[in-house]
Design a protein around this motif. Structure first.
Motif, PDB file in Angstrom:
ATOM      1  N   ILE A 110       0.876  -1.180   0.000  1.00  0.00           N
ATOM      2  CA  ILE A 110       0.000   0.000   0.000  1.00  0.00           C
ATOM      3  C   ILE A 110       0.906   1.221   0.000  1.00  0.00           C
ATOM      4  O   ILE A 110       1.708   1.400   0.911  1.00  0.00           O
ATOM      5  CB  ILE A 110      -0.951   0.006   1.216  1.00  0.00           C
ATOM      6  CG1 ILE A 110      -1.906  -1.187   1.118  1.00  0.00           C
ATOM      7  CG2 ILE A 110      -1.737   1.315   1.271  1.00  0.00           C
ATOM      8  CD1 ILE A 110      -2.923  -1.284   2.237  1.00  0.00           C
ATOM      9  N   ASN A 111       0.830   2.003  -1.052  1.00  0.00           N
ATOM     10  CA  ASN A 111       1.701   3.169  -1.197  1.00  0.00           C
ATOM     11  C   ASN A 111       0.909   4.459  -1.115  1.00  0.00           C
ATOM     12  O   ASN A 111      -0.284   4.500  -1.445  1.00  0.00           O
ATOM     13  CB  ASN A 111       2.427   3.108  -2.542  1.00  0.00           C
ATOM     14  CG  ASN A 111       3.558   2.097  -2.524  1.00  0.00           C
ATOM     15  OD1 ASN A 111       4.449   2.165  -1.673  1.00  0.00           O
ATOM     16  ND2 ASN A 111       3.518   1.138  -3.433  1.00  0.00           N
ATOM     17  N   LEU A 112       1.601   5.528  -0.690  1.00  0.00           N
ATOM     18  CA  LEU A 112       0.984   6.844  -0.674  1.00  0.00           C
ATOM     19  C   LEU A 112       0.828   7.332  -2.119  1.00  0.00           C
ATOM     20  O   LEU A 112       1.641   6.986  -2.967  1.00  0.00           O
ATOM     21  CB  LEU A 112       1.852   7.817   0.128  1.00  0.00           C
ATOM     22  CG  LEU A 112       1.532   7.908   1.622  1.00  0.00           C
ATOM     23  CD1 LEU A 112       1.600   6.563   2.279  1.00  0.00           C
ATOM     24  CD2 LEU A 112       2.460   8.875   2.329  1.00  0.00           C
ATOM     25  N   PRO A 113      -0.174   8.147  -2.399  1.00  0.00           N
ATOM     26  CA  PRO A 113      -0.426   8.531  -3.800  1.00  0.00           C
ATOM     27  C   PRO A 113       0.417   9.707  -4.284  1.00  0.00           C
ATOM     28  O   PRO A 113       0.276  10.123  -5.412  1.00  0.00           O
ATOM     29  CB  PRO A 113      -1.905   8.908  -3.788  1.00  0.00           C
ATOM     30  CG  PRO A 113      -2.114   9.460  -2.431  1.00  0.00           C
ATOM     31  CD  PRO A 113      -1.220   8.670  -1.514  1.00  0.00           C
ATOM     32  N   PHE A 114       1.283  10.225  -3.416  1.00  0.00           N
ATOM     33  CA  PHE A 114       2.038  11.415  -3.812  1.00  0.00           C
ATOM     34  C   PHE A 114       3.279  11.013  -4.612  1.00  0.00           C
ATOM     35  O   PHE A 114       3.972  10.060  -4.265  1.00  0.00           O
ATOM     36  CB  PHE A 114       2.472  12.208  -2.575  1.00  0.00           C
ATOM     37  CG  PHE A 114       1.323  12.530  -1.671  1.00  0.00           C
ATOM     38  CD1 PHE A 114       0.386  13.486  -2.038  1.00  0.00           C
ATOM     39  CD2 PHE A 114       1.152  11.851  -0.471  1.00  0.00           C
ATOM     40  CE1 PHE A 114      -0.693  13.769  -1.198  1.00  0.00           C
ATOM     41  CE2 PHE A 114       0.082  12.127   0.366  1.00  0.00           C
ATOM     42  CZ  PHE A 114      -0.839  13.100  -0.009  1.00  0.00           C
ATOM     43  N   THR A 115       3.557  11.769  -5.664  1.00  0.00           N
ATOM     44  CA  THR A 115       4.728  11.445  -6.473  1.00  0.00           C
ATOM     45  C   THR A 115       5.279  12.723  -7.076  1.00  0.00           C
ATOM     46  O   THR A 115       4.790  13.818  -6.799  1.00  0.00           O
ATOM     47  CB  THR A 115       4.362  10.389  -7.543  1.00  0.00           C
ATOM     48  OG1 THR A 115       5.564   9.914  -8.145  1.00  0.00           O
ATOM     49  CG2 THR A 115       3.463  10.968  -8.618  1.00  0.00           C
ATOM     50  N   SER A 116       6.345  12.568  -7.891  1.00  0.00           N
ATOM     51  CA  SER A 116       6.985  13.756  -8.445  1.00  0.00           C
ATOM     52  C   SER A 116       6.542  13.987  -9.886  1.00  0.00           C
ATOM     53  O   SER A 116       6.030  13.087 -10.549  1.00  0.00           O
ATOM     54  CB  SER A 116       8.499  13.588  -8.394  1.00  0.00           C
ATOM     55  OG  SER A 116       8.878  12.569  -9.295  1.00  0.00           O
ATOM     56  N   VAL A 117       6.772  15.192 -10.362  1.00  0.00           N
ATOM     57  CA  VAL A 117       6.453  15.554 -11.747  1.00  0.00           C
ATOM     58  C   VAL A 117       7.195  14.621 -12.697  1.00  0.00           C
ATOM     59  O   VAL A 117       6.635  14.099 -13.664  1.00  0.00           O
ATOM     60  CB  VAL A 117       6.870  17.021 -12.002  1.00  0.00           C
ATOM     61  CG1 VAL A 117       6.595  17.409 -13.448  1.00  0.00           C
ATOM     62  CG2 VAL A 117       6.142  17.953 -11.047  1.00  0.00           C
ATOM     63  N   GLU A 118       8.465  14.357 -12.398  1.00  0.00           N
ATOM     64  CA  GLU A 118       9.292  13.534 -13.283  1.00  0.00           C
ATOM     65  C   GLU A 118       8.727  12.124 -13.386  1.00  0.00           C
ATOM     66  O   GLU A 118       8.611  11.569 -14.468  1.00  0.00           O
ATOM     67  CB  GLU A 118      10.737  13.446 -12.755  1.00  0.00           C
ATOM     68  CG  GLU A 118      11.515  14.752 -12.803  1.00  0.00           C
ATOM     69  CD  GLU A 118      11.017  15.769 -11.782  1.00  0.00           C
ATOM     70  OE1 GLU A 118      10.614  15.357 -10.666  1.00  0.00           O
ATOM     71  OE2 GLU A 118      10.988  16.975 -12.098  1.00  0.00           O
TER      72      GLU A 118
END
Ligand SMILES: [Zn+2]
Lengths: 347, 690
Positions: B401-409
Motif C-alpha cells: 500500500i503506497n501513498l499517492p504522492f509522487t513527483s512531476v518527473e
C-alpha cells in the motif's frame, strides 16, 4: 517300500525348502523335484513297475505329493518376493526431517486484513458498503458536515488542497453526505477508504485509512450507537474488552462521543508488572479508538432530511490505529514502507 | 488548558480529590490529558483538552462551573476592585465602535501610577506552571485574569496614545501595523483594528501593537476588556498565522457578559502587584447586546434520541446545575435559556447533549437497533477485490500500500493508462518538493518498493498494489480510478531444498497473471493484445497493451533495458491494469453447463511460418470458422532452430473435435483434421510439418 520312500522324500523336501533363501534356490528345488530328471518324476516312472492292484492307491498318494510340492514351492516363492519387496521399500526410505517444498506465498497487507475484519463485522450486522471520491470538494468535506469556512474545528484537520475548492478528503465522513443526498432512510452504511492529512511523523501519516459508518432511520437512539459499537469492538478486538463512552465534540454529531477501550497491553491497569506507567496508554489504562455521535440536525438539513422525523448515528475509526493496537506496532510508517520482512509477518 | 488544582479551588469548593475530579471532568467531555503532582507543594497541575465548542472552559471559572455541576461543590469568585462612580475615565478616554457587528462590546478601565516591575513570585510561578511566560507585573496581570476568566485583556500604555480616542474599526485603507512581537503585519481591509485616532494600536483580539505596549517606564495603563466576533478574529489570525492566547479564546467564543468582572479583577490585582490607583469610572460600550434565545426542549425528543427516560424533575435539575433557566413548561416540553457564557448552546440537540453528558454516558444502556432488510451485505466490487487478492497471493505476490504522492518527473515517465488524455493533479501545498503531484500510475510506487526491498537483501520481489490513481481530464476536472499493478523481479521465491534451476519470470508469466485475473473475474471475452503503443518505460519488443475493442484495459512487459541500467537491476516485469474498468466486464451471475455426453478427440498440427508470425492468428481463424465439430484450439509450442530454416519458426497447435450427438470416428476426425491442415497451409502460406 514305495510309500516309505514317499514319506522320506516329503520330509526331505520340507527341510530343503525351508533353507531355500532366494528365488533361484526355490527354482533349483523345483527342477530337482519336478524337473524331467527330478526325484518325483523318477518315482512316477517307477510307478509302471508296480503291481496293478497297488497302483490306484499309490497313484493317488503320488499325485497328492506332487500337488503338495507345487503348492509349497509357489508359496515359498511368494514369501520371498514379498520379503524382497519389503527390503527394497525399506531401502527407499527418505529423510523426513528435510524441509517441505513449496512456492513462496504472497501476503495480504496488514491494513487490508484489518479493514476486511472491520468490514465483515458490519456486513454481518446488515450494513452495506458505500464509496466516495478521494478528491472531494469543500462542501462535502466540511461545509455540509457543519464546518463553515471560519469554524475552528477545521484546525483539527490539516488539509491538502488540489485547487481553491478541491481537496484530498480529510475523513470518510463526506460519504455520509453523498449517500444521504442520493437516498432516503433507512440507511445502514459503512464507507471504508483512504484519507489525507497534512502531517508526517511516527504517529501520523499523510495518508491513512478510515471506516466511516452510519445508520439513519426513524427510531435510532444513542443507546443503539453504544450497542452497535460495543459489539463491533468486542468482535474485532477481544470479547472481554472493556469499552467506555465519554462526551466529546464533532461538528457533525450531537451528542458526540469518544470511545475508549481498555488498554490491550496493560489490560486497563495502567502500569507494567514492574510498576512503570504503561507506554501504550501512558498510564491511563484506556485507549481512544472511535469517534461517534448522533448525526447533527444541521447535517440532516443540509441533505434535505427532516430532523424531526429521522435520527441516526455516525462513527469513524482509524484502521491504522486499530491495526497498531491489535498487532503492537509502534510506528505508523511501517505500513507504507512495504518492507517484505514486515509484511511477511502477517500470514 | 493548563491550571493548578489550588487555583481551581479558589473558584469552587472541590469536594473530591484531584484524581476523582479529573475523572469526573474526563467523563463529562473535558478530557484531562495529564495530572501531575507539583513537587513538594501539595498541589497538582491539570491539563484539559478543551474541545472547540467549549470556549467557556478556556478559563478556570468555566471549569469551576463544570466541577460545581458535576460534584455539587459551591462556586465562589475571587476578590475584585470595582470602579468608583465618577466621570474620570470618560474625560480621559473616548471609545467609539464603528463595526458593532464585529465588536459587540468594548469595556475599559484605567489605572494610574503603576510601577512596572517583575510580578510577585506566587503569580509568576502560577503563570509559568500553566505555560505562560512571565513578562512584567502589568502584562502578567492581564494573562493571569485571562486564565482565570477566559476573557482576554489587553493593557495599553495610555501615555503613548496621542489622541486617547479609541476607535474600533475595520482596517479599510490602513496598510500596516507592527505588532508587539516586532513583526510588521500587512493588513487586509476586513481586519478589525483598535486605533488611537487614525493610528492602529492593536489587531483586535489577536495581538497588540508595538508602539503602545507597556514598558518598564509605563505609568498609566488603559485596560481593554472587549468582545470580538469569533469568525473575524479567526480570519485575521489565520491569514497572519498568529495563534495567540487571545485569538484562541475569541475564536471559540468568550462570554460577552464577562468583560466587567475581568476588568475589576485585573484592577484589583494591579493595585496589589503594581501599586496602581484606579481612575474613577469606566467605559462600557455595548451596542449589540448578545441575547440568548430560549430553546424548546421536547421530552419525547430526549428519550427518542438518547434511548432513556429522564424524569422531568431530573432533567430540570441537570439543566439548572449548568446555569440554565427553565422559563416555562408545557405539554410538549420546556423553554430553556442558556447562560451567556454557553454560546455553544443554541439548539434542542445541544441541550440533549448536555443532559446526556451530565446524566453520564455510562448510564445509558447498550441496545442493538432493529435493522431493516435493505438487501445489503454482498458487495460485488469488494468480493471481486478479495478474489483477485487471493489469486495474486497464491501466485506469490505480496500486497503493497503506497501513498499517492509522487513527483512531476515520475508522472511524466509512468503515465498509467491515461495516454495523453490527461494531466496529473497537483497538490497546492505539498509536504515535500518531490511529492507535488498525485500519481498517474501505481508503477513508480512499486519501483520504490522494489528498490527498498532489494537494498534489504530480498532475493526476489513479487508484489502488487490495488490502489487509486488520479488524473485531470480534458475538462480539467479530477478523475480517479482503482488500478491494479504488479511487479515480478527475480526467480519466484521457493521454500525447501535449493532448486536445481531457478527461472527468472518472462513476459508470458506476466501475461499469465493477467489471464488469471480475467479468469478469476469470470470474464470470458478474449482481450485483444497488441505490441503497438506500449509505454516508453517498457521494452519495445517485450511488452504489450491489451483491451476490449477500443477500450485499453492494461499493459504489461519487461521494463526498458535503459531503466534497468539506471536502477542497476536485472530485467524485471510489470503489469498495470484498470481494475475498476475490468470489474465492469465481470458477469454478475455464473451459469453452469452440463458435461458433454460424447468424448472428444484431439489432433496436433505443426506449421512452419515466418519468424514474426503471431501465433494467435491461426487460433482466431479457426475459431472464426465456427465449425460445429471443432470444440477448442490451443497453441502448445513455439520452436526456432534446426531443422527449421533461419528466420522461420514452428508453431504447434492442438485441436479438439467433438460432436454433441455422437462419438466421432477416427476416420471422420482424420479427414476433418487433414482438410483443416490443408486450408491453414493455403491461407497462411505455412508449411505443414510431420
Ligand atoms: Zn496500558
Amino acid at each position: 517300500m514305495v510309500r516309505e520312500s514317499l514319506e522320506t522324500l516329503k520330509d526331505e523336501f520340507l527341510s530343503r525348502i525351508a533353507e531355500g533363501a532366494s528365488e533361484e534356490e526355490v527354482e533349483r528345488l523345483r527342477i530337482e523335484y519336478l524337473g524331467r530328471k527330478g526325484k518325483l518324476t523318477f518315482l512316477f516312472r517307477g510307478f509302471k513297475e508296480l503291481p496293478p492292484e497297488e497302483r490306484p492307491e499309490l497313484g493317488e498318494a503320488l499325485n497328492r505329493l506332487r500337488q503338495f510340492v507345487e503348492d509349497r514351492l509357489e508359496f515359498r516363492l511368494g514369501e520371498l518376493k514379498q520379503r524382497e519387496k519389503e527390503r527394497i521399500l525399506k531401502a527407499e526410505r527418505v529423510d523426513i526431517t528435510l524441509p517441505g517444498s513449496r512456492w513462496e506465498r504472497g501476503r495480504i497487507h496488514p491494513l487490508t486484513l484489518v479493514m476486511d475484519e472491520i468490514i465483515d463485522v458490519f456486513l454481518t450486522m446488515g450494513f452495506e458498503i458505500a464509496r466516495g471520491p478521494d478528491i472531494e470538494d469543500d462542501y462535502h468535506n466540511f461545509e455540509a458536515l457543519n464546518m463553515p469556512p471560519d469554524h475552528p474545528a477545521r484546525d483539527m484537520q490539516d488539509t491538502f488542497f488540489v485547487s481553491q475548492d478541491r481537496l484530498l478528503r480529510t475523513h470518510t465522513s463526506p460519504v455520509q453526505i453523498r449517500v444521504m443526498e442520493q437516498r432516503r432512510p433507512p440507511l445502514q452504511i459503512i464507507a471504508p477508504g483512504a484519507v489525507f492529512r497534512h502531517d508526517d511523523d511516527a504517529t501520523h501519516s499523510p495518508m491513512f485509512h478510515q471506516v466511516e459508518g452510519f445508520m439513519v432511520d426513524s427510531h435510532i437512539a444513542f443507546s443503539d450507537l453504544k450497542g452497535v459499537l460495543t459489539h463491533f469492538l468486542r468482535q474485532v478486538l477481544r470479547p472481554e474488552t472493556g469499552v467506555r463512552f465519554r462526551p466529546s465534540f464533532f461538528p457533525f454529531t450531537e451528542p458526540s462521543a469518544e470511545i475508549d477501550i481498555q488498554c490491550l497491553l496493560c489490560e486497563g491497569g495502567g502500569s507494567t508488572s514492574e510498576g512503570q506507567p504503561c507506554r501504550v496508554c501512558k498510564g491511563t489504562g484506556w485507549l481512544e479508538i472511535l469517534g461517534a455521535g448522533m448525526i447533527d440536525p444541521e447535517v440532516f438539513r443540509f441533505v434535505g432530511y427532516n430532523p424531526d422525523q429521522v435520527s441516526g448515528f455516525a462513527f469513524g475509526m482509524g484502521v491504522e490505529r486499530i491495526a497498531m493496537l491489535k498487532y503492537g506496532i509502534e510506528d505508523i510508517r511501517l505500513f507504507f514502507q512495504n518492507d517484505l520482512r514486515f509484511l511477511r509477518q502477517f500470514s | 488548558m493548563k491550571f493548578t488544582f489550588s487555583w481551581l479551588r479558589e473558584f469552587v469548593d472541590v469536594k473530591k480529590s484531584p484524581q476523582e475530579t479529573a475523572y469526573a471532568l474526563t467523563m463529562a467531555g473535558l478530557e484531562v490529558e495529564s495530572l501531575a503532582s507539583l513537587g513538594g507543594q501539595e498541589d497538582w497541575v491539570m491539563e484539559v483538552a478543551v474541545t472547540p465548542n467549549r470556549g467557556d472552559c478556556l478559563g478556570i471559572l468555566g471549569l469551576a462551573r463544570e466541577v460545581a455541576a458535576l460534584t455539587g461543590g459551591r462556586l465562589k469568585l475571587p476578590p475584585v476592585l470595582p470602579h468608583v462612580k465618577g466621570s474620570g475615565m470618560e474625560r480621559l478616554v473616548d471609545v467609539q465602535i464603528r463595526s458593532p457587528s464585529l465588536c459587540p462590546r468594548y469595556s475599559a478601565r484605567m489605572v494610574l501610577g503603576v510601577r512596572v516591575a517583575d510580578s510577585p513570585d506566587w503569580m509568576r510561578v502560577r503563570l509559568e506552571v500553566c505555560g505562560i511566560r512571565a513578562i512584567n507585573n502589568v502584562v502578567d496581570v492581564t494573562n493571569y485574569v485571562m486564565l482565570e476568566t477566559g476573557q482576554p485583556l489587553h493593557a495599553f500604555d495610555a501615555d503613548r496614545l496621542a489622541t486617547k480616542r479609541i476607535v474600533v474599526r475595520e482596517a479599510g485603507g490602513i496598510a500596516k501595523l507592527v505588532t508587539l512581537d516586532g513583526t510588521e503585519r500587512e493588513l487586509a481591509s476586513g481586519d478589525l483594528l483598535i486605533c488611537d485616532g487614525d493610528v492602529p494600536i492593536a489587531l483586535a483580539g489577536v495581538m497588540g501593537g508595538k508602539d503602545s505596549e507597556v514598558q518598564w517606564d509605563t505609568h498609566t495603563v488603559l485596560l481593554e476588556g472587549a468582545h470580538f466576533d469569533p469568525a473575524c478574529v479567526r480570519r485575521t489570525a489565520k491569514r497572519l498565522a498568529i495563534h495567540s492566547e487571545a485569538s484562541h479564546r475569541f475564536e471559540r467564543g468568550v462570554d460577552p457578559e464577562g468583560t466587567l468582572y475581568a476588568l475589576d479583577r485585573a484592577v484589583f490585582l494591579l493595585a496589589e502587584a503594581a501599586g496602581g490607583v484606579p481612575v474613577k469610572g469606566m467605559v462600557d460600550r455595548y451596542p449589540r447586546r448578545v441575547k440568548a434565545t430560549p430553546i424548546v426542549l421536547r421530552e419525547k425528543r430526549v428519550s427518542g434520541l438518547l434511548g432513556i427516560e429522564l424524569s422531568r424533575r431530573e432533567a430540570e435539575r441537570l439543566l439548572k446545575s449548568l446555569g440554565m433557566q427553565v422559563q416555562s413548561r408545557s405539554k410538549i416540553g420546556a423553554r430553556v435559556v442558556p447562560p451567556s457564557y454557553r454560546r455553544d448552546l443554541t439548539r434542542e440537540a445541544d441541550l440533549i447533549e448536555e443532559l446526556a453528558r451530565l446524566h453520564g454516558y455510562e448510564k445509558i444502556p447498550s441496545t442493538l437497533p432493529w435493522v431493516r432488510p435493505v438487501g445489503a451485505g454482498y458487495d460485488f466490487r469488494l468480493q471481486r477485490e478479495r478474489k483477485v487478492r487471493a489469486f495474486l497471493l497464491g501466485e506469490g505476490l505480496t500486497e503493497m500500500i503506497n501513498l499517492p504522492f509522487t513527483s512531476v518527473e515520475l508522472n511524466r515517465r509512468f503515465y498509467g493508462l491515461w495516454g495523453d488524455r490527461g494531466a496529473a493533479v497537483s497538490i497546492l501545498n505539498p509536504l515535500a518538493q518531490d511529492k507535488t503531484e498525485l500519481r498517474l500510475s501505481l508503477i513508480p510506487g512499486l519501483l520504490e518498493n522494489l528498490r527498498a526491498n532489494l537494498a534489504q537483501k530480498a532475493r526476489s520481489f513479487y508484489a502488487f498494489d490495488l490502489g487509486k490513481v488520479f488524473c485531470l481530464n480534458a475538462q480539467r476536472s479530477a478523475e480517479e480510478k482503482q488500478y491494479l499493478a504488479a511487479l515480478l523481479c527475480g526467480a519466484r521465491g521457493h521454500r525447501g531444498l535449493r532448486l536445481k534451476e531457478e527461472l527468472a519470470p518472462n513476459l508470458r508469466d506476466a501475461k499469465g497473471l493477467v489471464e488469471g485475473i480475467l479468469e478469476v473475474l469470470g470474464i470470458e471475452a478474449q482481450p485483444t493484445w497488441s505490441g503497438v503503443g506500449v509505454g516508453s518505460f517498457l521494452h519495445p519488443g517485450k511488452a504489450a497493451v491489451f483491451g476490449f475493442g477500443e477500450r485499453e484495459m492494461g499493459c504489461l512487459g519487461e521494463v526498458h533495458p535503459d531503466l534497468c541500467e539506471e536502477l542497476g537491476l536485472a530485467p524485471f516485469l510489470v503489469v498495470e491494469l484498470d481494475f475498476e474498468g475490468l470489474v465492469q466486464y465481470a458477469p454478475r451471475r455464473l451459469a453452469a453447463r452440463p458435461l458433454p455426453r460424447f468424448p472428444s478427440v484431439e489432433r496436433d498440427l505443426a506449421v512452419v511460418v515466418d519468424g514474426t508470425f503471431p501465433a494467435q492468428r491461426i487460433v482466431s481463424w479457426i475459431k472464426e470458422l465456427n465449425h460445429s465439430l471443432i470444440e477448442d484450439v490451443q497453441v502448445f509450442d513455439e520452436y526456432r532452430g534446426s531443422p527449421i530454416p533461419e528466420g522461420k519458426k514452428s508453431l504447434a497447435y492442438t485441436i479438439s473435435y467433438r460432436a454433441e450427438d455422437r462419438t466421432l470416428t477416427d476416420a471422420e476426425v482424420n479427414q476433418l483434421h487433414h482438410e483443416l491442415a490443408a486450408r491453414i497451409g493455403d491461407v497462411f502460406r505455412a508449411k505443414l510439418r510431420g
